[in-house]
Every structure is written in C-alpha cells, then in structure tokens.
Write a protein that holds these residues in place. Structure first.
Motif, short mmCIF file in Angstrom:
data_model
loop_
_atom_site.label_atom_id
_atom_site.label_comp_id
_atom_site.label_asym_id
_atom_site.label_seq_id
_atom_site.Cartn_x
_atom_site.Cartn_y
_atom_site.Cartn_z
N LEU A 141 38.53 49.77 33.80
CA LEU A 141 39.87 50.07 33.58
C LEU A 141 40.61 50.93 32.52
CD1 LEU A 141 40.95 46.03 34.39
CD2 LEU A 141 41.17 48.26 35.83
N ARG B 227 47.78 40.75 43.67
CA ARG B 227 47.19 39.60 44.27
C ARG B 227 48.19 38.43 44.55
NH1 ARG B 227 45.39 35.04 41.33
NH2 ARG B 227 45.74 36.21 39.52
N LEU C 124 34.75 47.04 32.31
CA LEU C 124 35.62 46.70 33.95
C LEU C 124 36.04 48.07 34.36
CD1 LEU C 124 37.38 43.58 33.11
CD2 LEU C 124 35.13 43.81 34.31
N VAL D 224 38.79 35.31 39.52
CA VAL D 224 39.41 36.66 39.57
C VAL D 224 39.79 37.04 37.85
CG1 VAL D 224 41.05 38.41 40.18
CG2 VAL D 224 40.34 36.83 41.76
N ASP E 273 43.64 40.23 35.65
CA ASP E 273 42.77 40.35 36.68
C ASP E 273 41.67 41.14 36.59
OD1 ASP E 273 44.47 38.50 38.04
OD2 ASP E 273 44.63 39.73 39.91
N ARG E 274 40.38 40.86 36.63
CA ARG E 274 39.40 41.87 36.24
C ARG E 274 39.09 42.81 37.35
NH1 ARG E 274 34.85 38.98 36.74
NH2 ARG E 274 35.80 37.16 37.70
N PHE E 275 39.57 42.77 38.45
CA PHE E 275 39.18 43.56 39.62
C PHE E 275 40.38 43.40 40.63
CE2 PHE E 275 36.46 39.53 40.09
CZ PHE E 275 36.89 39.03 41.26
N GLY E 276 40.24 44.28 41.71
CA GLY E 276 41.19 44.32 42.66
C GLY E 276 42.14 45.45 42.54
N TYR E 277 41.73 46.33 41.96
CA TYR E 277 42.68 47.66 41.72
C TYR E 277 42.36 48.81 42.50
CZ TYR E 277 43.66 45.04 37.29
OH TYR E 277 44.13 44.24 36.40
#
Length: 227
Positions: A221, A107, A219, A206, A83-87
């Motif tokens: 991360l 997610r 990203l 995502v 997942d590239r985002f959603g943290y």
C-alpha cells in the motif's frame, strides 16, 4: 477547491505545499529519522514535482459511537485498524491518473456498488506553481504530469484517515441537514444507517493493526522506492 487553489496560487507558488484534510495524517518511508524537508529535497533531486499517497481509512474494533477520540491524543490509540487488502487500481487516461478504490468504505458502505466507492488516491504534496490546480479535491491535479507519480520504483506515502470516530455522528447530522454533499449526501446516509445499527467496521479476516509505515510497505500500500 476554488478557495484552496486560490490560497495555493497566492502563497504557495515556488514552495512545496502539503494539502490535507484535518482528519488525515501523512506517513512516508523512514519518517522516524527523516523529516519532510529531506523528503522534498529528495523529490527535487530526482525532478519530481508531486508525491502520491494512498488514503487508508482507519477504524476501531468497537461501534463508531464508542470510538471516543480526545483532542491532542494519538488517534491510533482509538482507531488502529485498517483493511489489509481489497484495493483496486484503475488507470484514467484523461488525466494520467491512477484511481484507487477499496478499504473499509468499499467493503462496508459500497458493497452493493464497488465501482462507486470513494477514491483513495491523493497527491497531497506538490511543488506548487501558479498555473497548477487541484481538479477534484486532492485526488487529481493539472497539469497532468503531476498525476504521474506512481510506479514500482517511485517512493510513495499514505494518508491515515480517521473519519470513523464518535464525532462522526455530529458530522453526519450536519451533512444530512445541509444536503450539500456529493450525490445527495448518499455516503453520509450510509454512515447514518451504520451508526444507528451499532455495527462495527472491524473484520477479523480483513482487518490489520497499523504499527508503522513498514506495515503498509509490506502490504504493497506504500512504496519505499529508491529513497
């Protein structure tokens, strides 16, 4: 954790110790040209005792039962996506710790209760001393200063986590029978439902393909810092 802390105290005191699960692979900036000894020499030169890493759950574009990993091969050939985002990050004052949640496990498996998603923050690399201890897997440690290892200027790493391969079916069956996992094995019950329904974790909007450590730096991360 009692067992791990005992081994670290007996054999690791005075040494840099890398503590990971078997399905975790550490990555860090400039790893193609710089080894772990160079990383620990750098950390020692700036008086750092620990190295923060965000755990990144990897997965394939097929249902889990079709993500066949063969021993000795590169797991990225089977599970190249994440997942590239959603943290989300939350500061925990008691242990001066940054609590990270997100990725595919929030997610997909914790969508109904995002705040209950598994922690992704880990401190896998520590210049160990006899009075040190991990207090919750490798997510947190004492003394508390070991947890103060993330800021904009600090170099951080990541742990690529390859849980979602076909062998997970056997692990789920074992955990559901043993009933020894956290919260009555609730996490493994959700895995069981997903595997039985033949769903895929891949989401075009995502998911991104991991190329190298620079992918995670772009990203946000992972942080190259001043190294």
């Amino acid at each position: 954790m009692h067992w791990a802390n005992y081994l670290l105290r007996k054999y690791g005191s005075g040494h840099w110790c890398l503590t990971c699960d078997p399905d975790e692979f550490i990555v860090y900036p400039e790893m193609e040209s710089r080894g772990l000894h160079e990383l620990t020499d750098y950390l020692a030169s700036i008086r750092e005792e620990s190295f923060f890493s965000c755990m990144i759950d990897m997965y394939g574009d097929k249902p889990i039962e079709f993500c066949h990993y063969k021993q000795g091969t590169d797991p990225l050939d089977v599970c190249p996506y994440f997942d590239r985002f959603g943290y989300a990050k939350t500061y925990i004052d008691d242990l001066r710790n940054v609590w990270v949640q997100g990725g595919v496990r929030r997610r997909v498996f914790s969508s109904a209760n995002p705040s209950g998603a598994p922690a992704l923050n880990k401190i896998p690399l520590v210049k160990w001393q006899r009075h040190f201890a991990y207090v919750e897997s490798m997510h947190m440690a004492i003394p508390r200063r070991l947890n103060e290892s993330i800021s904009r200027n600090k170099t951080t790493g990541a742990l690529l986590h390859f849980k979602f391969i076909s062998q997970l079916r056997q692990k789920v069956d074992e955990e559901l029978e043993a009933k020894q996992h956290f919260n009555d094995s609730a996490e493994y019950k959700r895995y069981d439902v997903l595997i039985n329904s033949h769903q895929t974790l891949f989401c075009p909007s995502v998911s991104g393909r991991y190329e190298n450590w620079r992918t995670l730096v772009r990203l946000g991360l992972m942080n190259k810092g001043e190294w």
